[in-house]
Design an enzyme around this catalytic site. Sequence first.
Site, PDB file in Angstrom:
ATOM      1  CB  SER A  42      28.850  54.688  -7.897  1.00 48.64           C
ATOM      2  OG  SER A  42      29.298  54.057  -6.930  1.00 48.64           O
ATOM      3  CG  ASP A  97      23.037  54.434  -1.881  1.00 48.21           C
ATOM      4  OD1 ASP A  97      24.247  54.294  -1.285  1.00 48.21           O
ATOM      5  OD2 ASP A  97      23.063  54.556  -3.122  1.00 48.21           O
ATOM      6  CG  HIS A 122      26.689  55.369  -3.548  1.00 51.05           C
ATOM      7  ND1 HIS A 122      25.583  54.720  -3.751  1.00 51.05           N
ATOM      8  CD2 HIS A 122      27.717  55.134  -4.289  1.00 51.05           C
ATOM      9  CE1 HIS A 122      25.996  53.921  -4.808  1.00 51.05           C
ATOM     10  NE2 HIS A 122      27.340  54.148  -5.069  1.00 51.05           N
TER      11      HIS A 122
END
Length: 365
Positions: A38, A329, A332
Amino acid sequence: MATTFAKWIILTILSASMRPKILIHAQQVPCFFIFGDSQFDNGNNNALPTFAKANYLPYGIDYPASLPTGRFTNGKNIPDFLAQLLGFPNSIPPFVSRGSSDVLKGLNYASGAAGILDSSGILLGDRFSMNRQLANHAAAIGQIAALLGNPTAADSYLRRCLYVVNMGSNDYINNYYQKPLPSLFSLLTPDAFANLLIETFSRQLRTLYSSGARKVAVFGIGLIGCIPQELSLYPITNGSPCVDAINIAVGLFNNKLVSLINDLNTILPNAQFTYINSTNIALGDPSLTGIKVSNAACCEVQTEGAPAPGQCVPNGSVCGDRDEYIFFDNYHPTQVSYNVTASRSYKTLLPADAFPVGIQRLVQQ
């Protein structure tokens, strides 16, 4: 150890002079291929049946036109900044939405929740594991051979390209240390699990080499015991600001990865693998950067249900100045963090930032 862990929370915000500015150069390689999770994903998960996707606001709030592209951050990510540093006029497109000629400039195969092991991230839904990303790359090579006329021309072309790989975080976060359902791999000792990952990763990197890759930058795993989500799931002991057990386990993997990189360069003819030391890049004094919040998310995060806990609540609130936060978040980093990571991995500030060379020197060899 605690001092190192605390400094990783800064997550590469430091460089030689505050926040680096990206300078545009002539394009240094003909193509740029990206494998990862991600932190590198730029839209490959958008159409997958998975909780691990970021195709909604506030993700992308600082991206051009405030567009939620599928990047797990408020703006650009590491591959975006690396593409700029390498002189590409645009970011490398995701594999799933590539155009017919995009493959000649490179593709981004990265996928949120992906890991070295096929089982990593399974509780979140579908994802392109490292093995699946390699299969997608094989399909892309077929397209390149067709465009260039034959496999020999394609192989010669691919040897001049840059490949970056960022894998392993989900093998710990969403496998070895996953909650609420423990993985069978959690029965292994941390050293045994790291050995399993390295053995698997070695085969995968050799497959990448066999497909024509010669200039390959492999990112080590960051100290994931310091991210807000892990801090919320595991108890802090001995006054440390992070979950020491997780960081120690990740350190075992990183040490073995350095040895693997050295072995590949020794054994494989003309191989030019390099290790990007994400932990070392992080060291420094946060007071120089304007960062004020290092242990909490900028966005309002999901606590249960969909999307995945720890990700931003769809259309939820965000902090006013994203440049003051390390994390967007609970997993990340923010765009400003990614900027420095890319800059330090490209042009190393300290010798320990990369082994044996940074990306700038790698592409010049």
